[in-house]
Design a protein around this motif. Structure first.
Motif, mmCIF file in Angstrom:
data_model
loop_
_atom_site.group_PDB
_atom_site.id
_atom_site.type_symbol
_atom_site.label_atom_id
_atom_site.label_comp_id
_atom_site.label_asym_id
_atom_site.label_seq_id
_atom_site.Cartn_x
_atom_site.Cartn_y
_atom_site.Cartn_z
ATOM 1 N N THR A 111 47.112 70.374 89.213
ATOM 2 C CA THR A 111 47.399 69.850 87.884
ATOM 3 C C THR A 111 46.771 70.779 86.858
ATOM 4 O O THR A 111 45.554 70.941 86.826
ATOM 5 N N LEU A 112 47.612 71.393 86.055
ATOM 6 C CA LEU A 112 47.179 72.358 85.050
ATOM 7 C C LEU A 112 46.947 71.624 83.741
ATOM 8 O O LEU A 112 47.869 71.028 83.182
ATOM 9 N N SER A 113 45.717 71.648 83.279
ATOM 10 C CA SER A 113 45.412 71.117 81.951
ATOM 11 C C SER A 113 44.568 72.162 81.228
ATOM 12 O O SER A 113 43.706 72.794 81.828
ATOM 13 N N LEU A 114 44.846 72.350 79.968
ATOM 14 C CA LEU A 114 44.155 73.364 79.172
ATOM 15 C C LEU A 114 42.844 72.824 78.632
ATOM 16 O O LEU A 114 42.643 71.607 78.571
ATOM 17 N N PRO A 115 41.931 73.723 78.231
ATOM 18 C CA PRO A 115 40.602 73.285 77.784
ATOM 19 C C PRO A 115 40.614 72.284 76.622
ATOM 20 O O PRO A 115 39.823 71.346 76.608
#
Length: 151
Positions: A111-115
Motif C-alpha cells: 500500500t503506497l501512501s505519501l508522507p
C-alpha cells in the motif's frame, strides 16, 4: 529520450527475433475506486537479456492524499521486486522514493501512501530483478511496470 529507447528496443527485437512470452506477469493497481491491470513496459528473460517493450502507457487517477494498493502476481512475489514512485511534495518539489526490495515469496501486495496528505503522486514503477547482478552488486532489472498518475 523515450523515443530513442523505443527505437533501440524495437531494433533489438527485430535483430533477435524475440517477443514477449504469451503470458507474462501483470501488476494490479487500485486507487480512487478504480482497478487497472498493467503489463510490463519492458520485459526480459531471467538473465536480463532478450528484452521486449510494450508501448501503451497505463494511466491511473489518484487525487492528492489517496493511497494506491499494488498487487503483484506470484512470479514477481516469488522473486525480488520493488516499487519506486515520483511525487510532488507540499513545497512543489519533485521527490523520488521507493519501498526497498520486496518479494522472496512474502510480499504480494504493497500500500503506497505519501508522507503528507497534500503530496501529489505523479508516477509509479514496479521493478523486477533478473538473476544477473551488475558490477555494483545491484540486481539487473528483468522488467518494469509503469503507471502515469493523473490527479
Amino acid at each position: 529520450m523515450r523515443r530513442l529507447a523505443s527505437v533501440l528496443a524495437a531494433s533489438v527485437l527485430v535483430l533477435t527475433g524475440c517477443a514477449l512470452p504469451r503470458h507474462y506477469p501483470e501488476v494490479t493497481f487500485y486507487a480512487n475506486g478504480k482497478t487497472i491491470r498493467v503489463e510490463p513496459a519492458v520485459y526480459c528473460d531471467i538473465e536480463g537479456e532478450n528484452c521486449a517493450e510494450q508501448t501503451k502507457p497505463a494511466k491511473l487517477r489518484v487525487p492528492a492524499g489517496k493511497v494506491v494498493q499494488i498487487s503483484v502476481d506470484g512470479q514477481l512475489a516469488d522473486g525480488i521486486w520493488e516499487a519506486v514512485f515520483l511525487y510532488r511534495d507540499t513545497e512543489g518539489r519533485e521527490q523520488t522514493t521507493g519501498t526497498g526490495l520486496l518479494g522472496k515469496g512474502e510480499n504480494f501486495t504493497y500500500t503506497l501512501s505519501l508522507p503528507n496528505k497534500t503530496d501529489q503522486l505523479l508516477g509509479i514503477e514496479i521493478h523486477e530483478a533478473a538473476a544477473a547482478v551488475l558490477e555494483t552488486g545491484q540486481p539487473l532489472l528483468r522488467g518494469y511496470w509503469a503507471v502515469e498518475v493523473t490527479s
